[in-house]
Enzyme design. Structure first.
Site, PDB file in Angstrom:
ATOM      1  N   GLU A 132      -1.904 -13.711  41.850  1.00 18.75           N
ATOM      2  CA  GLU A 132      -3.136 -13.936  42.266  1.00 18.75           C
ATOM      3  C   GLU A 132      -3.618 -15.227  41.645  1.00 18.75           C
ATOM      4  O   GLU A 132      -3.432 -15.546  40.545  1.00 18.75           O
ATOM      5  CB  GLU A 132      -4.245 -12.759  41.787  1.00 18.75           C
ATOM      6  CG  GLU A 132      -5.823 -13.104  42.101  1.00 18.75           C
ATOM      7  CD  GLU A 132      -6.154 -13.576  43.533  1.00 18.75           C
ATOM      8  OE1 GLU A 132      -6.001 -12.774  44.461  1.00 18.75           O
ATOM      9  OE2 GLU A 132      -6.718 -14.555  43.948  1.00 18.75           O
ATOM     10  N   THR A 136     -11.898 -11.467  47.299  1.00 18.04           N
ATOM     11  CA  THR A 136     -13.070 -11.980  47.941  1.00 18.04           C
ATOM     12  C   THR A 136     -14.209 -10.891  47.701  1.00 18.04           C
ATOM     13  O   THR A 136     -15.436 -10.879  47.495  1.00 18.04           O
ATOM     14  CB  THR A 136     -13.021 -12.173  49.673  1.00 18.04           C
ATOM     15  OG1 THR A 136     -12.039 -12.995  49.828  1.00 18.04           O
ATOM     16  CG2 THR A 136     -14.396 -12.667  50.038  1.00 18.04           C
ATOM     17  N   CYS A 137     -13.937  -9.485  47.869  1.00 19.60           N
ATOM     18  CA  CYS A 137     -14.737  -8.571  48.034  1.00 19.60           C
ATOM     19  C   CYS A 137     -15.441  -8.423  46.496  1.00 19.60           C
ATOM     20  O   CYS A 137     -16.693  -8.582  46.848  1.00 19.60           O
ATOM     21  CB  CYS A 137     -14.069  -7.345  47.955  1.00 19.60           C
ATOM     22  SG  CYS A 137     -14.744  -5.723  47.904  1.00 19.60           S
ATOM     23  N   LYS A 187     -23.993  -7.100  47.425  1.00 23.24           N
ATOM     24  CA  LYS A 187     -24.753  -5.862  47.393  1.00 23.24           C
ATOM     25  C   LYS A 187     -25.712  -5.891  45.991  1.00 23.24           C
ATOM     26  O   LYS A 187     -26.818  -5.150  46.029  1.00 23.24           O
ATOM     27  CB  LYS A 187     -23.982  -4.690  47.367  1.00 23.24           C
ATOM     28  CG  LYS A 187     -23.676  -4.048  48.723  1.00 23.24           C
ATOM     29  CD  LYS A 187     -22.884  -4.651  49.626  1.00 23.24           C
ATOM     30  CE  LYS A 187     -23.375  -5.734  50.406  1.00 23.24           C
ATOM     31  NZ  LYS A 187     -22.160  -6.205  51.599  1.00 23.24           N
ATOM     32  N   THR A 242      -3.341 -12.047  51.545  1.00 19.70           N
ATOM     33  CA  THR A 242      -4.062 -13.523  51.215  1.00 19.70           C
ATOM     34  C   THR A 242      -5.342 -13.220  51.615  1.00 19.70           C
ATOM     35  O   THR A 242      -6.276 -14.437  51.280  1.00 19.70           O
ATOM     36  CB  THR A 242      -3.260 -14.497  51.556  1.00 19.70           C
ATOM     37  OG1 THR A 242      -2.755 -14.396  52.773  1.00 19.70           O
ATOM     38  CG2 THR A 242      -1.830 -14.749  50.681  1.00 19.70           C
ATOM     39  N   GLY A 243      -6.163 -12.734  52.582  1.00 22.81           N
ATOM     40  CA  GLY A 243      -7.243 -12.383  52.866  1.00 22.81           C
ATOM     41  C   GLY A 243      -7.863 -13.593  53.761  1.00 22.81           C
ATOM     42  O   GLY A 243      -6.893 -14.040  54.654  1.00 22.81           O
ATOM     43  N   HIS A 257     -31.466  20.390  54.709  1.00 23.12           N
ATOM     44  CA  HIS A 257     -32.848  19.852  55.120  1.00 23.12           C
ATOM     45  C   HIS A 257     -33.433  19.684  53.888  1.00 23.12           C
ATOM     46  O   HIS A 257     -33.399  20.749  52.894  1.00 23.12           O
ATOM     47  CB  HIS A 257     -33.593  20.860  56.050  1.00 23.12           C
ATOM     48  CG  HIS A 257     -34.959  20.667  56.094  1.00 23.12           C
ATOM     49  ND1 HIS A 257     -35.359  19.689  57.129  1.00 23.12           N
ATOM     50  CD2 HIS A 257     -36.364  21.135  55.618  1.00 23.12           C
ATOM     51  CE1 HIS A 257     -36.638  19.494  57.050  1.00 23.12           C
ATOM     52  NE2 HIS A 257     -37.124  20.359  56.171  1.00 23.12           N
TER      53      HIS A 257
HETATM   54  C1  LIG Z   1     -20.350 -12.437  51.457  1.00 24.67           C
HETATM   55  C2  LIG Z   1     -19.603 -11.161  51.924  1.00 24.67           C
HETATM   56  C3  LIG Z   1     -19.868  -9.899  51.856  1.00 24.67           C
HETATM   57  C4  LIG Z   1     -19.058  -8.932  52.564  1.00 24.67           C
HETATM   58  N1  LIG Z   1     -19.489  -7.504  52.285  1.00 24.67           N
HETATM   59  C5  LIG Z   1     -18.580  -6.701  52.699  1.00 24.67           C
HETATM   60  C6  LIG Z   1     -19.033  -5.400  52.722  1.00 24.67           C
HETATM   61  O1  LIG Z   1     -20.080  -5.054  52.259  1.00 24.67           O
HETATM   62  N2  LIG Z   1     -18.168  -4.422  52.884  1.00 24.67           N
HETATM   63  C7  LIG Z   1     -16.822  -4.713  53.520  1.00 24.67           C
HETATM   64  O2  LIG Z   1     -16.009  -3.868  54.031  1.00 24.67           O
HETATM   65  N3  LIG Z   1     -16.474  -5.953  53.628  1.00 24.67           N
HETATM   66  C8  LIG Z   1     -17.267  -7.137  53.113  1.00 24.67           C
HETATM   67  N4  LIG Z   1     -16.935  -8.271  53.266  1.00 24.67           N
HETATM   68  C9  LIG Z   1     -15.702  -8.680  53.773  1.00 24.67           C
HETATM   69  C10 LIG Z   1     -14.221  -8.336  52.512  1.00 24.67           C
HETATM   70  O3  LIG Z   1     -14.845  -8.998  51.504  1.00 24.67           O
HETATM   71  C11 LIG Z   1     -12.878  -8.576  52.961  1.00 24.67           C
HETATM   72  O4  LIG Z   1     -12.833  -7.787  54.373  1.00 24.67           O
HETATM   73  C12 LIG Z   1     -12.106  -8.079  52.054  1.00 24.67           C
HETATM   74  O5  LIG Z   1     -12.236  -8.649  50.918  1.00 24.67           O
HETATM   75  C13 LIG Z   1     -10.362  -8.254  52.548  1.00 24.67           C
HETATM   76  O6  LIG Z   1      -9.650  -7.977  51.655  1.00 24.67           O
HETATM   77  P1  LIG Z   1      -8.078  -8.665  51.720  1.00 24.67           P
HETATM   78  O7  LIG Z   1      -7.553  -8.087  50.370  1.00 24.67           O
HETATM   79  O8  LIG Z   1      -7.574  -8.837  52.788  1.00 24.67           O
HETATM   80  O9  LIG Z   1      -8.510 -10.100  50.997  1.00 24.67           O
HETATM   81  P2  LIG Z   1      -9.427 -10.912  49.944  1.00 24.67           P
HETATM   82  O10 LIG Z   1     -10.327  -9.982  49.357  1.00 24.67           O
HETATM   83  O11 LIG Z   1      -9.847 -12.333  50.718  1.00 24.67           O
HETATM   84  O12 LIG Z   1      -8.316 -11.219  48.760  1.00 24.67           O
HETATM   85  C14 LIG Z   1      -7.448 -12.223  49.118  1.00 24.67           C
HETATM   86  C15 LIG Z   1      -7.090 -12.590  47.721  1.00 24.67           C
HETATM   87  O13 LIG Z   1      -5.862 -13.355  47.927  1.00 24.67           O
HETATM   88  C16 LIG Z   1      -5.834 -14.529  47.120  1.00 24.67           C
HETATM   89  N5  LIG Z   1      -4.779 -15.443  47.621  1.00 24.67           N
HETATM   90  C17 LIG Z   1      -4.770 -16.123  48.719  1.00 24.67           C
HETATM   91  N6  LIG Z   1      -3.701 -16.839  48.875  1.00 24.67           N
HETATM   92  C18 LIG Z   1      -2.912 -16.779  47.830  1.00 24.67           C
HETATM   93  C19 LIG Z   1      -1.575 -17.106  47.454  1.00 24.67           C
HETATM   94  N7  LIG Z   1      -0.860 -17.958  48.243  1.00 24.67           N
HETATM   95  N8  LIG Z   1      -1.350 -16.677  46.125  1.00 24.67           N
HETATM   96  C20 LIG Z   1      -1.933 -15.750  45.377  1.00 24.67           C
HETATM   97  N9  LIG Z   1      -3.068 -15.508  45.815  1.00 24.67           N
HETATM   98  C21 LIG Z   1      -3.546 -15.666  46.993  1.00 24.67           C
HETATM   99  C22 LIG Z   1      -7.017 -15.024  47.152  1.00 24.67           C
HETATM  100  O14 LIG Z   1      -7.557 -15.936  45.984  1.00 24.67           O
HETATM  101  C23 LIG Z   1      -8.060 -13.563  47.179  1.00 24.67           C
HETATM  102  O15 LIG Z   1      -8.275 -13.363  45.902  1.00 24.67           O
HETATM  103  C24 LIG Z   1     -17.585  -9.321  52.823  1.00 24.67           C
HETATM  104  C25 LIG Z   1     -17.153 -10.558  52.705  1.00 24.67           C
HETATM  105  C26 LIG Z   1     -18.302 -11.668  52.096  1.00 24.67           C
HETATM  106  C27 LIG Z   1     -17.726 -12.891  52.273  1.00 24.67           C
END
Ligand SMILES: Cc1cc2nc3c(=O)[nH]c(=O)nc-3n(C[C@H](O)[C@H](O)[C@H](O)COP(=O)(O)OP(=O)(O)OC[C@H]3O[C@@H](n4cnc5c(N)ncnc54)[C@H](O)[C@@H]3O)c2cc1C
Length: 475
Positions: free
Chosen positions: A35, A43-44, A53, A141-142, A454
Site C-alpha cells: 500500500e 479510498t473508503c 459519513k 488498486t481501486g 411494530h
Molecule cells: C467520497 C466517497 C464516498 C464514498 N462512500 C461510499 C459509501 O458510503 N459506501 C460504499 O460502499 N462506497 C463508497 N465509496 C466508494 C468506495 O470508497 C470504493 O468503492 C471502495 O473504496 C473500493 O475499494 P477498493 O479496495 O477496490 O479500492 P480503494 O479503496 O480505492 O483502495 C485501493 C488502494 O490501493 C492503493 N494503490 C493503488 N495503486 C497501488 C499500487 N500500485 N501499489 C500499492 N498500492 C496501490 C491506493 O493507495 C488505495 O489505498 C465512496 C467513495 C468516495 C470517493
C-alpha cells in the site's frame, strides 16, 4: 513454498485488498499487502465512505437543530457551528479505523509492504526498490476521481475541488456548485447545504442518480429541491476558471451549455465540486510486464472466481467491472482469497445493495422497474410492483419523517422478488433485509407474511410486498 516470498501478495489496502489479505492469512496463506498511502483502508476509510459519513452525520444533527426539526418535537436550540471540531471528529474516525486495520494486519501476521507496487513480471513486483515474488497476486488498486476536461481540480486552493477536497473545506461556501448528480455529489452537497451553503447541482442527464429506479430518481429530485438544492439538469459544464473578485478573494466562473447544444451561460461559485465519477487505478502498475490487458473502460476483466487471463493474477474491487462500492469490494476480497485457498468463493453480483446517505436515505437492491421490464422483453405485464409511502408508516410519521416510499418489484408469474427500492430515513439499514430475502430467493408473499416488529420503518417493506398482490393494510 519454493522460491516465492509469499503465497499471496495483495496490491492495495482498500476494503477489497485489506479484507482479501486478512481472509488469505486466516486460511493459512503467507500474505503481504502493498500500500502506497500513509495509512491502510484505501479510498473508503481515508477519503471516502467513512469521512463522508462523519460529515453527513454531524451536519444532519446541525440541520435538525437549526432547521426546526427538533423544535417540532419540543426541543428548542440555537446551534452554533464549530467547523474545526466537526472536522476533528471526522479525522478521529478515520484515524481510529485505519489504525484498526493496521492492528488486524499485525494480528493476522500480514506484512505491510509500504510503497506503490509495480509488476516486473507476472509473479514479481517491485515495492520501494525491493523485488517481491508471490505465487498469487491480487490487484486491488481501486479507483480515483475522473477528471473533467476544462476543469482543473486544486484541492489546496479550496475553490475547484474533488470529493477529497470537499471533505476538507475550511469554511462553509456561500455558493457551492456540484458537477454531477450522482451519489457522491449529492452526499457532499447535502453536507454543505445543511451547514449553510446554497448548492446548485449541474447534471448532464435529464435526471439525478443515474442507474437507480425511475420513481426513486424522480422522488429524490423533489425531496432535494424541497430542501433547497437547485438543479440544472440536461446541462454540461465545459469550463471552470478561477477569477479574482473585486475587493479581494477568488471565485470560480463556470461555463455551462445545454447538453443537447445551444447558448452558453456562466455561473459563479465560491466552491466547485467535481464529482462526475471514478476511474480504475491501473497507471504505473506495469500491467504490460505481467501480460495483462485492460478492457475499453480501463478495467481489468476477471472470471467469476476473480482470476484474470494471466494464471496466478487475480483482481477485485473498483478496478474490475461492477458497481464501485466498498461492500462489493470486500465480498470479492473474501471470495477471491477463498478461491486461491482452494475453496469455493462466490459473490452474487445480482444482489449488491447500494445506498445514498442523504436525508432521507435512498437505497436499492436488484433490478429497477425499468430493468425488470426490459429483461422481460418489454412486457410490462411480466412484472408486478407494490409501493407503500413512508407517510403511511406509523413510525416514520411519528418521527416527523414522512418523505419517501418502499417499492417491491416481483416477477408476475413466479412472484420472486427482483428488486427493492426505498427512500426513508433509515433506508440503508432497511435494505439489508431485502438483500437477504432476495439472496434466499424470496417471493413477495414470503416478505408479506414475515412478521415485522411494530412500530418500525421496516414495516413499510412488508406493506410494499403486500401491495404487490394489492393487499396492503394501511393505505
Ligand atoms: C467520497 C466517497 C464516498 C464514498 N462512500 C461510499 C459509501 O458510503 N459506501 C460504499 O460502499 N462506497 C463508497 N465509496 C466508494 C468506495 O470508497 C470504493 O468503492 C471502495 O473504496 C473500493 O475499494 P477498493 O479496495 O477496490 O479500492 P480503494 O479503496 O480505492 O483502495 C485501493 C488502494 O490501493 C492503493 N494503490 C493503488 N495503486 C497501488 C499500487 N500500485 N501499489 C500499492 N498500492 C496501490 C491506493 O493507495 C488505495 O489505498 C465512496 C467513495 C468516495 C470517493
Amino acid at each position: 513454498m519454493s522460491d516465492f516470498d509469499y503465497d499471496v501478495l495483495v496490491i492495495g489496502a482498500g476494503p477489497g485488498g485489506y479484507v482479501a489479505a486478512i481472509r488469505a492469512a486466516q486460511l493459512g496463506l503467507k500474505t503481504a499487502c502493498a500500500e502506497g498511502r500513509e495509512t491502510l483502508g484505501g479510498t473508503c476509510l481515508n477519503v471516502g465512505c467513512i469521512p463522508s459519513k462523519a460529515m453527513l452525520h454531524a451536519s444532519e444533527y446541525f440541520e435538525a437543530a437549526a432547521g426546526g426539526a427538533m423544535a417540532a418535537m419540543g426541543i428548542k436550540v440555537k446551534p452554533e457551528l464549530d467547523l474545526g471540531t466537526m472536522h476533528g471528529q471526522r479525522k478521529d474516525a478515520v484515524k481510529g479505523l485505519t489504525g484498526g486495520i493496521e492492528f488486524l494486519f499485525k494480528k493476522n501476521k500480514i506484512d505491510w509492504l509500504k510503497g506503490y507496487a509495480q509488476f516486473t513480471s507476472k509473479d514479481t513486483v517491485e515495492v520501494a526498490g525491493k523485488s517481491v515474488r508471490a505465487k498469487n497476486i491480487i490487484i486491488a488498486t481501486g479507483s480515483s476521481v475522473t477528471p473533467l476536461p476544462g476543469v482543473e481540480v486544486d484541492n489546496d486552493k479550496q475553490i475547484i475541488v474533488d470529493s477529497t477536497g470537499a471533505l476538507e473545506l475550511a469554511k462553509v461556501p456561500g455558493h457551492m456548485v456540484v458537477i454531477g448528480g450522482g451519489v457522491i455529489g449529492l452526499e457532499l452537497g447535502s453536507v454543505w447545504r445543511r451547514l449553510g451553503a446554497k448548492v446548485t447541482v449541474v447534471e448532464y442527464l435529464d435526471q439525478i442518480l443515474p442507474g437507480m429506479d425511475g420513481d426513486v430518481r424522480k422522488d429524490a429530485n423533489k425531496i432535494f429541491k424541497k430542501q433547497g438544492m437547485e438543479f440544472k439538469l440536461k446541462t454540461k459544464v465545459t469550463k471552470a476558471a478561477v477569477a479574482s473578485v473585486k475587493g479581494g478573494g477568488k471565485k470560480a466562473v463556470l461555463t455551462l451549455e445545454p447538453a443537447a447544444g445551444g447558448d452558453a451561460e456562466t455561473l459563479e461559485a465560491d466552491v466547485v465540486l467535481v464529482s462526475i465519477g471514478r476511474r480504475p487505478n491501473t497507471d504505473g502498475l506495469g500491467l504490460d510486464k505481467a501480460g495483462l490487458a485492460l478492457n475499453q473502460r480501463g478495467q481489468i476483466e476477471t472470471d467469476h472466481d476473480f482470476s484474470t487471463q494471466v494464471p496466478g493474477i487475480w483482481a477485485i474491487g473498483d478496478v474490475i467491472p461492477g458497481p464501485m462500492l466498498a461492500h462489493k469490494a470486500e465480498d470479492e476480497g473474501i471470495a477471491c482469497a477463498e478461491n486461491i485457498a482452494g475453496l469455493t468463493g462466490i459473490v452474487n453480483h445480482d444482489v449488491i445493495p447500494s445506498v445514498v446517505y442523504t436525508w432521507p436515505e435512498i437505497a436499492g437492491v436488484g433490478l429497477t422497474e425499468e430493468q425488470a421490464i426490459e429483461k422481460a422483453g418489454g412486457e410490462k405485464g411480466e412484472v408486478k410492483v407494490g409501493k407503500f409511502p413512508m407517510m403511511a408508516n406509523s413510525r416514520a410519521k411519528t418521527n416527523h419523517e414522512p418523505d419517501g416510499f418502499v417499492k417491491v418489484i416481483a416477477d408476475a408469474k413466479s412472484d420472486r422478488v427482483l428488486g427493492v427500492w426505498c427512500i426513508a430515513s433509515v433506508a440503508g439499514t432497511m435494505i439489508a433485509q431485502a438483500a437477504q430475502a432476495m439472496e434466499f430467493g424470496a417471493t413477495s408473499e414470503d416478505i408479506a407474511y414475515t412478521c415485522h416488529a411494530h412500530p418500525t420503518h421496516s414495516e413499510a417493506i412488508k406493506e410494499a410486498a403486500m401491495a404487490v398482490t394489492g393487499k396492503p393494510i394501511h393505505i
